[in-house]
Enzyme design. Structure first.
Site, short mmCIF file in Angstrom:
data_model
loop_
_atom_site.label_atom_id
_atom_site.label_comp_id
_atom_site.label_asym_id
_atom_site.label_seq_id
_atom_site.Cartn_x
_atom_site.Cartn_y
_atom_site.Cartn_z
N HIS A 126 -1.52 7.50 -0.90
CA HIS A 126 -2.31 7.91 0.25
C HIS A 126 -1.57 7.52 1.53
O HIS A 126 -0.76 6.59 1.53
CB HIS A 126 -3.71 7.28 0.22
CG HIS A 126 -3.70 5.80 0.07
ND1 HIS A 126 -3.54 5.18 -1.16
CD2 HIS A 126 -3.79 4.80 0.98
CE1 HIS A 126 -3.54 3.87 -0.99
NE2 HIS A 126 -3.69 3.61 0.31
N VAL A 127 -1.89 8.22 2.59
CA VAL A 127 -1.29 7.96 3.90
C VAL A 127 -2.33 7.28 4.79
O VAL A 127 -3.45 7.78 4.93
CB VAL A 127 -0.83 9.28 4.58
CG1 VAL A 127 -0.22 9.00 5.95
CG2 VAL A 127 0.15 10.02 3.68
#
Ligand SMILES: [Zn+2]
Length: 154
Positions: free
Chosen positions: A110-111
Site C-alpha cells: 500500500h502507498v
C-alpha cells in the site's frame, strides 16, 4: 526507520487490507475502483493520512501487475487532489514501506499519502507518539468521501 509508523488493526492473522477490500471497513474507505481502493489510516500520522491499496493481496511492489500499479498510482493522484482541495496541506509524504526492516506492518502492499503542514514537525518530536488530530476519523472520512465522489469513478 519506518517511513510512517502506526497502523495495523489485525483480527488474528486476517489481512486487514483484504478485509477492507471486501467491505469490512466501510467507515474508513473513501474511494473504490475495481483494482484499487483508498482508505483512512486508523492510526493516522496526521489528519487526512490515507492509504491507496490494490484490491488483490499483492505482498509487495514486484507482485503487482502493471494494471494494478497504474490503478494505485491513479488512486494516489486522486488522494493528493482531494486532500489538497479539502485540507489545504503545504506538502505530502508519499511512500511505501516494503519488508519488515523498512517498517511494513502488513504483507499487502500500500502507498501512504500523508499530508503535511508547515511547522507540523515542530511539535511532533516533543510530543512523541501523541497524535494531534483536529477532526475525528469518521468526520474526516465522510468529508473526503464526498470529495472523491465528485471526481467520478476511480
Ligand atoms: Zn491482503
Amino acid at each position: 526507520m519506518a517511513y510512517v509508523s502506526g497502523m495495523p488493526s489485525v483480527k488474528g492473522n486476517e489481512c486487514f487490507l483484504c478485509a477492507a477490500a471486501r467491505g469490512d471497513e466501510e467507515s474508513l474507505v473513501v474511494d473504490r475502483g475495481t483494482l484499487a481502493f483508498t482508505l483512512m489510516n486508523r492510526f493516522p500520522y496526521t489528519s487526512g493520512h490515507l492509504m491507496t491499496v490494490p484490491v488483490r493481496h499483492a505482498p509487495d511492489v514486484l507482485a503487482m501487475t502493471a494494471d494494478e500499479g497504474s490503478a494505485i498510482f491513479a488512486a494516489t493522484q486522486r488522494a493528493i487532489r482531494v486532500v489538497t482541495d479539502v485540507m489545504h496541506p503545504d506538502g505530502f509524504n508519499i511512500g511505501i514501506n516494503q519488508g519488515n526492516a523498512a517498517g511494513a506492518s502488513t504483507e499487502h502492499v500500500h502507498v501512504h499519502v500523508v499530508p503535511r503542514w508547515a511547522g507540523d514537525t515542530n511539535f511532533m518530536p516533543v510530543l512523541g507518539d501523541v497524535k494531534v488530530l483536529p477532526q475525528d476519523l469518521a468526520t474526516t472520512a465522510a468529508t473526503l468521501r464526498e470529495a472523491f465522489a465528485r471526481l467520478g469513478p476511480l
